[in-house]
Design an enzyme around this catalytic site. Structure first.
Site, PDB file in Angstrom:
ATOM      1  CG  ASP A 404       6.342   2.483   8.679  1.00 40.91           C
ATOM      2  OD1 ASP A 404       6.231   2.229  10.023  1.00 40.91           O
ATOM      3  OD2 ASP A 404       5.342   2.013   7.943  1.00 40.91           O
ATOM      4  CG  ASP A 595       2.715   3.501   4.602  1.00 42.79           C
ATOM      5  OD1 ASP A 595       2.869   4.480   5.149  1.00 42.79           O
ATOM      6  OD2 ASP A 595       2.287   2.454   5.086  1.00 42.79           O
ATOM      7  CG  ASP A 599       5.438   6.411   8.066  1.00 41.65           C
ATOM      8  OD1 ASP A 599       5.448   6.458   9.057  1.00 41.65           O
ATOM      9  OD2 ASP A 599       5.125   5.345   7.275  1.00 41.65           O
TER      10      ASP A 599
END
Length: 709
Positions: A404, A595, A599
């Site tokens: 990410d 994080d 996700d």
């Protein structure tokens, strides 16, 4: 009373058998075993047996490879290096060795040629039985419980009894004595190594100074309650998670993050268990009990990581079960072929017995799992939680890492750089956005609130809804307010102008009418540059997935040198990209780093799920296979270093063990080594490899950051 335990080594035993076994214990009223977590909950009256007695009961009724330990932190996981059993074994070794020397140097020369020749033989047998009876009983128990009895105990016993059969009494006794000495050193080395790992990772406070009834009292850390105020002075470790109520000071976070540089805590700061106060004085209001604290969870994760064995560990366990009986039959083959060819049956019996002794696989069986256990301990020491040896193997084999952007390689702390209100008073525009976003838990919403910081009372009582990947919808003063991306405006049929920017663009609409925009920017983390460079050096392809606009993703990828990225993705889009890659290349090991908030599905789906910033985050810890305890993406490369160093130790252990054994086997077949050398080579090699494996804990993984205070 109820207590929760962890059961180890019960993989092939069904739940009903485990529960019925414990229900047979006195005082136990109920037993419930969770096969997935390996947790056993026992309900009982009065006092249950101590842990040592419970372990003996478990080994006797469920198998010698099974063990039990407390889930709670009340019981220390450190083991005595030399306990009662070791002291008793040392005493037996001394007595047996004394009898052996007495028989060898006095009784044998005195009575060998007389009618009393049997006296030294009897003393040899007595000395042998003193040192061997527990080994013989272990073999009998294995046979009774129908366990795999082709192990080191059986091989050594056959070799020893065989030596007696060919009248090599001294050799027969010496084999068992040296074997037990080797066993003793193995136990001591194993205890020392495990304790070293516990010392390196377990920095929990044992006591806490608590303010109760306006008095300071010292309590055991596990007796501290939620809501208590604890006083922390310089040099003390915070016992429980909480929030700073009063005071200011700098703390060392190395027990959790692996970094020794201090961070400043002040009123309102989150204070986590395991932090060590280096300056100042703090009063912390406890919000989590001792057993639920961050450091306790870290220790539990490291301990439970032994359940998830690597492929190498699993292979070694299976290998040992087949290897030992194979070499036993091979020794018989050597005896028959050698004896038939030369006619010297006594010599070939002796050679075959030597062959049996050196073929024991204990050096490999002990050192390989210990290498992985130490590797997990080393990672934990450096602020990386790896939940099992299998994930160390996966990190070794990882070819691609998806990650990410926001909060992973960027700071995730957006700041407002530009805004514009359309057909609306600027003050009202900002005040509306501030009040609506104040309810949001999204990083962008929080960044807007922090940037505006209007210091106004939040009287907003309408409904609000976070729409993942789009933005926010709320009812504000009887109006429908939309704050989010262009995709949200398109979804809600709001016409908005095209605004060119590489930063994050947020549109604002009221009752389907465009009312302005906000532009936010996010800084790249300092070590993100090293992260991308070292990822390439480790031959891992990095691919960035983000929900941000293409322009913002392009800016970050160019600056960091990321060759592949996908932008403007919803959480499901990220998951689809990951799923398709896994489907197209099922043998490829793929990782995902995020994080742990939006996700979580990708972290759970990847072969290696890596969560960033795991401090105090239950969701992150639950979903990930690897947890980076601080916000540093470069720690992924540190995890890869640990994985590769662990595999190297395992390869060296296997290679050295096999090489030494093959050499001694050949020398034994050539009648060039006595039996005691074979025993020494086997037990001594095990001790050396154990020490070599545990020295991995001393390896330096990354350079400490230099912080100017």
């Amino acid at each position: 009373m109820e207590e929760i335990f962890i059961l180890r080594g019960v993989d092939n035993i069904n739940v009903r058998e485990i529960e019925s076994t414990f229900l047979k214990l006195d005082k136990v009223a109920d037993a419930h075993y969770d096969e997935e977590t390996k947790h056993l909950k026992l309900s009982y009256e009065g006092k249950l047996s101590n842990l040592n007695k419970l372990n003996k009961y478990v080994k006797k009724n469920l198998g010698k490879d099974c063990s039990i330990e407390y889930l709670s932190s009340k019981e220390s996981k450190k083991e005595k290096v030399i306990g009662k059993s070791e002291i008793f074994l040392i005493s037996r070794i001394i007595v047996s060795l004394s009898i052996l020397l007495l028989s060898m140097f006095w009784l044998t020369p005195t009575y060998e040629s007389t009618d009393l020749y049997f006296i030294p033989i009897i003393t040899y047998v007595i000395g042998w039985f003193i040192i061997s009876y527990d080994v013989l009983w272990e073999i009998v128990e294995n046979i009774i419980h129908k366990e795999n009895f082709f192990d080191e105990a059986l091989l050594m016993s056959i070799a020893s009894i065989g030596a007696f059969a060919i009248q090599e009494y001294f050799e027969g006794c010496l084999v068992m004595i040296l074997s037990q000495i080797g066993e003793l050193f193995e136990h001591i080395s194993l205890h020392r190594s495990k304790n070293a790992i516990v010392d390196a990772t377990d920095l929990r406070a044992k006591t806490a100074t608590v303010l109760r009834n306006n008095k300071l009292v010292t309590l055991r850390a596990e007796d501290v309650k939620v809501g208590d105020i604890i006083l922390i002075k310089v040099g003390e470790t915070i016992a429980c998670d909480g929030e700073v109520e009063e005071g200011e000071g700098r703390v060392n976070t190395s027990s959790l993050t692996g970094e020794s540089y201090p961070i400043l805590l002040k009123k309102g700061s989150k204070a986590l268990s395991g932090y060590i106060l280096e300056s100042g004085e703090l009063r912390v209001k406890v919000n989590k009990a001792y057993e639920d604290s961050t450091i306790a969870k870290v220790i539990e994760l490291v301990s439970n990581s032994q359940e998830n064995k690597s492929k190498t560990e699993s292979f070694i366990s299976k290998f040992a079960k087949w290897y030992t009986p194979c070499v036993a039959f091979l020794a018989v083959f050597v005896l028959i072929v050698g004896g038939s060819a030369t006619g010297d049956w006594l010599q070939w019996i002796y050679n075959a017995l030597n062959f049996l002794v050196i073929s024991c696989p204990c050096a490999i069986v002990i050192s390989i799992p210990l290498s992985y256990f130490t590797g997990i301990g080393l990672a934990s020491k450096n602020g990386i939680i790896i939940k099992g040896g299998n994930y160390l193997d996966a990190l070794n084999s990882m070819e691609r890492l998806y990650f990410d952007k926001t909060g992973t390689i960027t700071q995730g702390k957006f700041s407002l750089v530009r805004y514009e209100a359309v057909e609306m008073n600027e003050k009202e525009f900002l005040e509306m956005i501030y009040r609506v976003e104040k309810r949001s838990n999204h990083p962008i919403g929080k960044a807007i609130v922090d940037s505006l910081d209007l210091k106004v009372e939040s009287d907003f009582k309408g409904k609000s809804e976070d729409i993942p990947g789009y933005g926010l919808k709320a009812n504000y003063k009887k109006n429908e307010v939309l704050i989010g991306s262009k995709k949200l405006m398109e979804k809600e049929s709001v016409n908005v102008p095209l605004i060119e920017t590489y930063s994050t663009l947020i549109y604002v609409a009221i009752n389907k009418e465009y009312k302005g925009y906000l532009i936010l920017d996010d800084k790249i983390k300092n070590d993100a540059y090293d992260f991308v460079t070292n990822l390439k050096n480790n031959y891992v392809k990095g691919i960035m997935l983000t929900g941000d606009l293409k322009g913002s993703a392009e800016r970050v990828s160019k600056e960091l040198g990321i060759y592949e990225y996908h932008a403007e993705l919803l959480p499901n889009d990220k998951l689809n990209i990951l799923e398709n890659d896994i489907k197209d290349n099922p043998k490829r090991v793929i990782g995902f780093m995020g994080d742990g908030v939006n996700d979580a599905p990708c972290i759970a789906r990847a072969n290696v799920g890596i969560a960033m910033g795991g401090l105090g985050s239950d969701v992150t810890v639950e979903n990930a296979d690897v947890v980076i305890m601080d916000d540093s993406p470069e720690r992924v490369n540190d995890a890869i270093k640990v994985a590769r160093a662990t595999r190297l130790r395992a390869i060296v252990d296997i290679s050295v063990a096999l090489l030494v054994k093959v050499i001694i086997m050949i020398l034994s077949l050539l009648s060039l080594v006595p039996m005691w050398v074979a025993v020494l080579a086997d037990s001594g090699l095990a001790v050396v490899l154990i020490i070599y494996s545990v020295l991995l804990i001393k390896k330096k993984i990354h350079k400490k950051k230099e912080v100017v205070l």
